[in-house]
Design a protein around this motif. Sequence first.
Motif, PDB file in Angstrom:
ATOM      1  N   ARG A 160       0.827  -1.214   0.000  1.00 48.59           N
ATOM      2  CA  ARG A 160       0.000   0.000   0.000  1.00 48.59           C
ATOM      3  C   ARG A 160       0.864   1.267   0.000  1.00 48.59           C
ATOM      4  O   ARG A 160       0.486   2.285  -0.582  1.00 48.59           O
ATOM      5  CB  ARG A 160      -0.957  -0.001   1.194  1.00 48.59           C
ATOM      6  CG  ARG A 160      -2.069  -1.061   1.050  1.00 48.59           C
ATOM      7  CD  ARG A 160      -2.941  -1.153   2.298  1.00 48.59           C
ATOM      8  NE  ARG A 160      -3.605   0.098   2.601  1.00 48.59           N
ATOM      9  CZ  ARG A 160      -4.733   0.509   2.032  1.00 48.59           C
ATOM     10  NH1 ARG A 160      -5.328  -0.246   1.145  1.00 48.59           N
ATOM     11  NH2 ARG A 160      -5.250   1.663   2.355  1.00 48.59           N
TER      12      ARG A 160
ATOM     13  N   MET B   4       1.887   1.707  -3.564  1.00 46.91           N
ATOM     14  CA  MET B   4       0.795   2.176  -4.415  1.00 46.91           C
ATOM     15  C   MET B   4       0.359   3.580  -4.018  1.00 46.91           C
ATOM     16  O   MET B   4      -0.569   4.126  -4.613  1.00 46.91           O
ATOM     17  CB  MET B   4      -0.371   1.178  -4.329  1.00 46.91           C
ATOM     18  CG  MET B   4      -1.422   1.308  -5.409  1.00 46.91           C
ATOM     19  SD  MET B   4      -0.836   0.934  -7.075  1.00 46.91           S
ATOM     20  CE  MET B   4      -0.646   2.558  -7.777  1.00 46.91           C
ATOM     21  N   THR B   5       1.007   4.153  -3.012  1.00 46.69           N
ATOM     22  CA  THR B   5       0.680   5.470  -2.447  1.00 46.69           C
ATOM     23  C   THR B   5      -0.745   5.533  -1.887  1.00 46.69           C
ATOM     24  O   THR B   5      -1.358   6.590  -1.851  1.00 46.69           O
ATOM     25  CB  THR B   5       0.875   6.640  -3.458  1.00 46.69           C
ATOM     26  OG1 THR B   5      -0.119   6.560  -4.481  1.00 46.69           O
ATOM     27  CG2 THR B   5       2.257   6.611  -4.094  1.00 46.69           C
ATOM     28  N   LEU B   6      -1.248   4.383  -1.452  1.00 45.29           N
ATOM     29  CA  LEU B   6      -2.528   4.389  -0.740  1.00 45.29           C
ATOM     30  C   LEU B   6      -2.302   4.784   0.720  1.00 45.29           C
ATOM     31  O   LEU B   6      -3.238   5.138   1.432  1.00 45.29           O
ATOM     32  CB  LEU B   6      -3.181   3.002  -0.811  1.00 45.29           C
ATOM     33  CG  LEU B   6      -3.530   2.523  -2.224  1.00 45.29           C
ATOM     34  CD1 LEU B   6      -3.970   1.069  -2.204  1.00 45.29           C
ATOM     35  CD2 LEU B   6      -4.600   3.410  -2.832  1.00 45.29           C
TER      36      LEU B   6
ATOM     37  N   ARG C 285       2.863   6.968  -9.845  1.00 45.26           N
ATOM     38  CA  ARG C 285       1.932   5.831  -9.908  1.00 45.26           C
ATOM     39  C   ARG C 285       1.875   5.208 -11.294  1.00 45.26           C
ATOM     40  O   ARG C 285       1.471   4.058 -11.441  1.00 45.26           O
ATOM     41  CB  ARG C 285       0.515   6.291  -9.553  1.00 45.26           C
ATOM     42  CG  ARG C 285       0.222   6.339  -8.101  1.00 45.26           C
ATOM     43  CD  ARG C 285      -1.196   6.867  -7.914  1.00 45.26           C
ATOM     44  NE  ARG C 285      -1.292   7.573  -6.661  1.00 45.26           N
ATOM     45  CZ  ARG C 285      -1.924   8.729  -6.493  1.00 45.26           C
ATOM     46  NH1 ARG C 285      -2.526   9.308  -7.512  1.00 45.26           N
ATOM     47  NH2 ARG C 285      -1.945   9.295  -5.318  1.00 45.26           N
ATOM     48  N   ALA C 286       2.233   5.994 -12.289  1.00 39.47           N
ATOM     49  CA  ALA C 286       2.171   5.480 -13.657  1.00 39.47           C
ATOM     50  C   ALA C 286       3.014   4.220 -13.812  1.00 39.47           C
ATOM     51  O   ALA C 286       2.778   3.423 -14.708  1.00 39.47           O
ATOM     52  CB  ALA C 286       2.633   6.557 -14.632  1.00 39.47           C
TER      53      ALA C 286
ATOM     54  N   MET D  83      -1.706  -2.461  -9.243  1.00 39.94           N
ATOM     55  CA  MET D  83      -1.997  -3.289  -8.070  1.00 39.94           C
ATOM     56  C   MET D  83      -3.259  -4.109  -8.286  1.00 39.94           C
ATOM     57  O   MET D  83      -4.230  -3.636  -8.870  1.00 39.94           O
ATOM     58  CB  MET D  83      -2.162  -2.398  -6.837  1.00 39.94           C
ATOM     59  CG  MET D  83      -2.384  -3.166  -5.553  1.00 39.94           C
ATOM     60  SD  MET D  83      -2.038  -2.120  -4.112  1.00 39.94           S
ATOM     61  CE  MET D  83      -2.336  -3.270  -2.772  1.00 39.94           C
TER      62      MET D  83
ATOM     63  N   PHE E  11      -6.022  -6.278  -6.004  1.00 38.21           N
ATOM     64  CA  PHE E  11      -6.440  -6.327  -4.612  1.00 38.21           C
ATOM     65  C   PHE E  11      -7.061  -7.677  -4.248  1.00 38.21           C
ATOM     66  O   PHE E  11      -7.592  -8.384  -5.105  1.00 38.21           O
ATOM     67  CB  PHE E  11      -7.481  -5.240  -4.328  1.00 38.21           C
ATOM     68  CG  PHE E  11      -6.992  -3.844  -4.574  1.00 38.21           C
ATOM     69  CD1 PHE E  11      -6.415  -3.111  -3.552  1.00 38.21           C
ATOM     70  CD2 PHE E  11      -7.103  -3.261  -5.833  1.00 38.21           C
ATOM     71  CE1 PHE E  11      -5.976  -1.809  -3.765  1.00 38.21           C
ATOM     72  CE2 PHE E  11      -6.662  -1.969  -6.058  1.00 38.21           C
ATOM     73  CZ  PHE E  11      -6.092  -1.239  -5.019  1.00 38.21           C
TER      74      PHE E  11
ATOM     75  N   ASN F 190     -12.060  -5.148  -6.165  1.00 41.51           N
ATOM     76  CA  ASN F 190     -12.380  -3.723  -6.325  1.00 41.51           C
ATOM     77  C   ASN F 190     -12.630  -3.328  -7.773  1.00 41.51           C
ATOM     78  O   ASN F 190     -12.211  -2.259  -8.212  1.00 41.51           O
ATOM     79  CB  ASN F 190     -11.263  -2.841  -5.745  1.00 41.51           C
ATOM     80  CG  ASN F 190     -11.047  -3.069  -4.268  1.00 41.51           C
ATOM     81  OD1 ASN F 190     -11.812  -3.788  -3.635  1.00 41.51           O
ATOM     82  ND2 ASN F 190     -10.027  -2.472  -3.715  1.00 41.51           N
ATOM     83  N   LEU F 191     -13.339  -4.160  -8.503  1.00 37.32           N
ATOM     84  CA  LEU F 191     -13.741  -3.768  -9.857  1.00 37.32           C
ATOM     85  C   LEU F 191     -14.763  -2.648  -9.753  1.00 37.32           C
ATOM     86  O   LEU F 191     -15.416  -2.487  -8.723  1.00 37.32           O
ATOM     87  CB  LEU F 191     -14.346  -4.966 -10.599  1.00 37.32           C
ATOM     88  CG  LEU F 191     -13.376  -6.082 -10.954  1.00 37.32           C
ATOM     89  CD1 LEU F 191     -14.120  -7.209 -11.660  1.00 37.32           C
ATOM     90  CD2 LEU F 191     -12.238  -5.574 -11.819  1.00 37.32           C
ATOM     91  N   PHE F 192     -14.909  -1.874 -10.840  1.00 34.45           N
ATOM     92  CA  PHE F 192     -15.918  -0.827 -10.854  1.00 34.45           C
ATOM     93  C   PHE F 192     -17.248  -1.469 -11.238  1.00 34.45           C
ATOM     94  O   PHE F 192     -17.438  -1.878 -12.387  1.00 34.45           O
ATOM     95  CB  PHE F 192     -15.525   0.268 -11.848  1.00 34.45           C
ATOM     96  CG  PHE F 192     -14.162   0.860 -11.576  1.00 34.45           C
ATOM     97  CD1 PHE F 192     -13.816   1.280 -10.295  1.00 34.45           C
ATOM     98  CD2 PHE F 192     -13.228   0.982 -12.589  1.00 34.45           C
ATOM     99  CE1 PHE F 192     -12.566   1.817 -10.026  1.00 34.45           C
ATOM    100  CE2 PHE F 192     -11.968   1.528 -12.331  1.00 34.45           C
ATOM    101  CZ  PHE F 192     -11.637   1.940 -11.051  1.00 34.45           C
ATOM    102  N   PRO F 193     -18.196  -1.568 -10.292  1.00 36.66           N
ATOM    103  CA  PRO F 193     -19.394  -2.376 -10.530  1.00 36.66           C
ATOM    104  C   PRO F 193     -20.337  -1.780 -11.573  1.00 36.66           C
ATOM    105  O   PRO F 193     -21.147  -2.496 -12.153  1.00 36.66           O
ATOM    106  CB  PRO F 193     -20.071  -2.424  -9.159  1.00 36.66           C
ATOM    107  CG  PRO F 193     -19.560  -1.233  -8.432  1.00 36.66           C
ATOM    108  CD  PRO F 193     -18.173  -0.985  -8.950  1.00 36.66           C
TER     109      PRO F 193
ATOM    110  N   ALA G 235      -9.132   3.525 -17.463  1.00 29.00           N
ATOM    111  CA  ALA G 235      -7.953   4.283 -17.039  1.00 29.00           C
ATOM    112  C   ALA G 235      -7.047   4.686 -18.204  1.00 29.00           C
ATOM    113  O   ALA G 235      -6.651   5.847 -18.287  1.00 29.00           O
ATOM    114  CB  ALA G 235      -7.183   3.504 -15.984  1.00 29.00           C
TER     115      ALA G 235
ATOM    116  N   ARG H 289      -7.161  -5.217 -15.885  1.00 34.30           N
ATOM    117  CA  ARG H 289      -7.276  -3.780 -15.652  1.00 34.30           C
ATOM    118  C   ARG H 289      -5.935  -3.172 -15.227  1.00 34.30           C
ATOM    119  O   ARG H 289      -5.544  -2.104 -15.694  1.00 34.30           O
ATOM    120  CB  ARG H 289      -8.333  -3.503 -14.571  1.00 34.30           C
ATOM    121  CG  ARG H 289      -8.487  -2.035 -14.240  1.00 34.30           C
ATOM    122  CD  ARG H 289      -9.568  -1.783 -13.213  1.00 34.30           C
ATOM    123  NE  ARG H 289      -9.193  -2.284 -11.895  1.00 34.30           N
ATOM    124  CZ  ARG H 289      -9.974  -2.161 -10.815  1.00 34.30           C
ATOM    125  NH1 ARG H 289     -11.156  -1.581 -10.914  1.00 34.30           N
ATOM    126  NH2 ARG H 289      -9.577  -2.632  -9.663  1.00 34.30           N
TER     127      ARG H 289
ATOM    128  N   LEU I 258      -2.485  -0.494 -18.032  1.00 35.19           N
ATOM    129  CA  LEU I 258      -1.674   0.711 -17.901  1.00 35.19           C
ATOM    130  C   LEU I 258      -0.186   0.417 -18.061  1.00 35.19           C
ATOM    131  O   LEU I 258       0.647   1.288 -17.858  1.00 35.19           O
ATOM    132  CB  LEU I 258      -1.941   1.374 -16.546  1.00 35.19           C
ATOM    133  CG  LEU I 258      -3.334   1.982 -16.425  1.00 35.19           C
ATOM    134  CD1 LEU I 258      -3.745   2.136 -14.974  1.00 35.19           C
ATOM    135  CD2 LEU I 258      -3.391   3.320 -17.132  1.00 35.19           C
TER     136      LEU I 258
END
Lengths: 219, 299
Positions: B87, B90-92, B128-129, B133, B135, B139-142, B153, B201, B205
């Motif tokens: 984390r 990933m800069t979370l 971040r480029a 990550m 998870f 955490n898909l976009f529902p 993205a 996903r 990138l």
Amino acid sequence: MSWSWAFALEILPALLDGLIVTVKVTLISSVFALVVGLSFAIAKASRVTWVRHPVLLATEGIRRTPLLVQLYFLFYVLPDFGVLLSPLTAGIIGLGLHYATYTSEVFRAGIESVPVGQWEAATATNLSPYHTWTHIILPQALPPMIPALGNYVIAMFKETPILSAITILDLMGEALAQANFNYRYLEPITLVALGFLIVSLCSAAIIKILEARLRLENG
Amino acid sequence: MTSSSSYSGLEEASSKPHLCGAAKRGSAAVPHHSNPDRPETPIIEFREVGKSYGTFTILDKLSFSVRPGEHLALIGPSGSGKTTILRLLMTLETVTAGEILIDGRSLNREERSGKIVQASEAHLRRMRAEIGMVFQHFNLFPHKTVLENVTLAPVLTSRLSKEEAKNRAFELLDKVGLTNKADEYPARLSGGQKQRVAIARALALQPKILLLDEITSALDPELVEEVLSVITDLRNETNMTMLLVTHEMSFAKDFADRVLFFEQGKIIEDGPPAKIFQEPDHERTRSFLRKVIAAGQRV
Ligand SMILES: Nc1ncnc2c1ncn2[C@@H]1O[C@H](COP(=O)(O)OP(=O)(O)OP(=O)(O)O)[C@@H](O)[C@H]1O
Ligand SMILES: [Mg+2]
């Protein structure tokens, strides 16, 4: 005193003019309340304290004082400081700002209901904060909020009679003018109640349809 | 502190290898600096990194580095800080002490008008480029289809046109075996399928570094294999640097060319899997492995 159809018919055009003003004020104030409320909510979610704190203070202040006082302030006090607002402008700002503090709470709750994993996935896919809001958070947060937001729009609509206090000739204002002029309250006030009832019922139905459609679109 | 050259590497970052396309079997740890006189820059370097929440310290002066193309498995008991490390990358989360370097450039600090300051959002976005990550809970976009999840993205970050993004998405969905699900919404997928979309996903990138945090632990046992085989292919066919946090020791052994064993935020053991799993130096590692075996895992 018995109901006079003739009198009711006679005042109907004036009342319809008033109803148009009422609906117009409600719609414009609603847009104001939604846009400003969303901005408040985003500001309240900000990590920057000098953004978050002033907004928190302002919204609490507005929410915890009566709308009528705020309207008097906008319409009768501000001119003393050189700010002259037309009744309609003062009414829309007053009503919109007051309800923005309520809608901002709906927005805040809706935004918080989006799982934190969505924010993290947005970060991990390198989305900008703007795109995170517009593509990830808001599309998920908004549909469940529609009923609550719709209820506030209807509440605003029902609160417009208060605007007659700052000389706006809305439905209530027109009715009062007619009543005072003819010394008959039965017909004007009954018609006002009927007008509100009909528009409220219609808007509730529209909100239901809107909500169903949004849910469908978002899978 | 890093020398000023640490901040000049933005351009060379784009010369990254392609993830899809020609297979490059066994190309792990290919150095990407051709100059033989210059020592290879680690792709990841932790310099005395500290992380604490209030008075609770999770990482204290943690230092280690990772060579480009390395496949790292991070293992260790629950709460030892493995997720925290990913984390932070990933800069979370933000480090509370020390510094993390990505390809020689500071992740958590930047130089502005001659001063070293905390990284701004703009700096974080540039950094971040390089990093993707996956998870534990996908955490898909529902509200987006499978295809949109993969193209969103690259299009929004203006790296690809809509058309290019779509083409790449289909290549990646093909890789993870899900082209036939492109127009489905995530809710209609099994856990294993969701996780494979999440992998596609992240790959869309083209990150240099891929972080994988217990990506199979939320899956039904019969769905684990399909996800692991995607990861194995990725490992063999790309030269991405990969950091895998896992409780599956047998997979860690197959996957990794280097294993870090953590306990209470410290690296207890660091070496090739053969060594860590067969003849670890420390009693604590042995006792951890014994517990894992007692819990029914093959090591
Ligand atoms: N937001 C937080 N606030 C306070 N403590 C936290 C927070 N996040 C993690 N921790 C603590 O940090 C420690 C390390 O957590 P971390 O998730 O990195 O461990 P882990 O090695 O990934 O464990 P697991 O194998 O169970 O996933 C744990 O003791 C955890 O309780
Ligand atoms: Mg973890």
